[in-house]
Design a protein around this motif. Structure first.
Motif, PDB file in Angstrom:
ATOM      1  N   SER A 101      17.026 -51.640  55.928  1.00 54.16           N
ATOM      2  CA  SER A 101      16.117 -50.499  55.769  1.00 54.16           C
ATOM      3  C   SER A 101      15.105 -50.402  56.907  1.00 54.16           C
ATOM      4  O   SER A 101      14.273 -49.493  56.909  1.00 54.16           O
ATOM      5  N   GLY A 102      15.167 -51.343  57.854  1.00 52.76           N
ATOM      6  CA  GLY A 102      14.283 -51.277  59.006  1.00 52.76           C
ATOM      7  C   GLY A 102      13.004 -52.070  58.894  1.00 52.76           C
ATOM      8  O   GLY A 102      12.144 -52.002  59.776  1.00 52.76           O
ATOM      9  N   ARG A 103      12.840 -52.831  57.823  1.00 49.62           N
ATOM     10  CA  ARG A 103      11.625 -53.630  57.671  1.00 49.62           C
ATOM     11  C   ARG A 103      11.733 -54.902  58.502  1.00 49.62           C
ATOM     12  O   ARG A 103      12.777 -55.539  58.529  1.00 49.62           O
ATOM     13  N   ASP A 104      10.634 -55.255  59.143  1.00 49.48           N
ATOM     14  CA  ASP A 104      10.576 -56.460  59.969  1.00 49.48           C
ATOM     15  C   ASP A 104       9.878 -57.602  59.247  1.00 49.48           C
ATOM     16  O   ASP A 104       8.839 -57.402  58.605  1.00 49.48           O
ATOM     17  N   TYR A 105      10.450 -58.780  59.392  1.00 47.15           N
ATOM     18  CA  TYR A 105       9.834 -60.011  58.899  1.00 47.15           C
ATOM     19  C   TYR A 105       9.645 -60.931  60.098  1.00 47.15           C
ATOM     20  O   TYR A 105      10.482 -60.983  60.999  1.00 47.15           O
ATOM     21  N   TRP A 106       8.540 -61.676  60.061  1.00 48.80           N
ATOM     22  CA  TRP A 106       8.200 -62.535  61.199  1.00 48.80           C
ATOM     23  C   TRP A 106       7.866 -63.951  60.753  1.00 48.80           C
ATOM     24  O   TRP A 106       7.269 -64.161  59.695  1.00 48.80           O
ATOM     25  N   GLY A 107       8.230 -64.912  61.597  1.00 52.24           N
ATOM     26  CA  GLY A 107       7.752 -66.265  61.409  1.00 52.24           C
ATOM     27  C   GLY A 107       6.387 -66.399  62.057  1.00 52.24           C
ATOM     28  O   GLY A 107       5.860 -65.452  62.659  1.00 52.24           O
ATOM     29  N   ASN A 108       5.800 -67.591  61.947  1.00 52.87           N
ATOM     30  CA  ASN A 108       4.466 -67.821  62.490  1.00 52.87           C
ATOM     31  C   ASN A 108       4.469 -68.148  63.974  1.00 52.87           C
ATOM     32  O   ASN A 108       3.410 -68.158  64.607  1.00 52.87           O
ATOM     33  N   GLY A 109       5.642 -68.422  64.519  1.00 49.99           N
ATOM     34  CA  GLY A 109       5.749 -68.694  65.944  1.00 49.99           C
ATOM     35  C   GLY A 109       5.716 -70.164  66.288  1.00 49.99           C
ATOM     36  O   GLY A 109       5.165 -70.979  65.537  1.00 49.99           O
ATOM     37  N   THR A 110       6.319 -70.492  67.420  1.00 53.25           N
ATOM     38  CA  THR A 110       6.303 -71.854  67.934  1.00 53.25           C
ATOM     39  C   THR A 110       6.083 -71.781  69.444  1.00 53.25           C
ATOM     40  O   THR A 110       6.675 -70.946  70.135  1.00 53.25           O
ATOM     41  N   LEU A 111       5.205 -72.650  69.936  1.00 55.17           N
ATOM     42  CA  LEU A 111       4.808 -72.596  71.344  1.00 55.17           C
ATOM     43  C   LEU A 111       5.790 -73.359  72.223  1.00 55.17           C
ATOM     44  O   LEU A 111       6.128 -74.507  71.950  1.00 55.17           O
TER      45      LEU A 111
END
Length: 116
Positions: A101-111
């Motif tokens: 449906s076009g919704r985005d989910y994101w993780g918290n990120g890793t450096l």
């Protein structure tokens, strides 16, 4: 809801390799495409690599030939194998999942830091 957790970031010397992993949980059946984005300090977030549910991949020109995105539907993971790393690859790397449906989910990120 989809939850994403990244791992594998760290410090690596120029020319070295690093492998990032993203573990997905929750309503993963809604996921159409998964991808890795990165954001360097002072710059906008950009797409690095993506993989569709059918296994089709797409890469930013800056990483073609050096990075490989791998998806494992059984393990519900997506990896990014990064070779021949350059200082300009230094950034926070984010796992992304986009639903049908076009919704985005994101993780918290890793450096990821590439430095000698």
């Amino acid at each position: 809801q989809v939850q994403l957790v990244e791992s594998g970031g760290g410090l690596v010397q120029p020319g070295g390799s690093l492998r990032l992993s993203c573990a997905a949980s929750g309503s993963i059946f809604v996921i159409d495409v998964m991808g890795w984005y990165r954001q360097a300090q002072g710059k906008e977030r950009e797409l690095v690599a993506a993989i569709t549910s059918s296994g089709r991949t797409n890469y930013a020109d800056s990483v073609k030939g050096r990075f490989t995105v791998l998806g494992d539907r059984a393990k519900k993971t997506m990896d990014l194998q990064m070779n021949s790393l350059k200082p300009e690859d230094t950034a926070v790397y984010y796992c992304n999942a986009r639903s049908y449906s076009g919704r985005d989910y994101w993780g918290n990120g890793t450096l990821v830091t590439v430095s000698s």
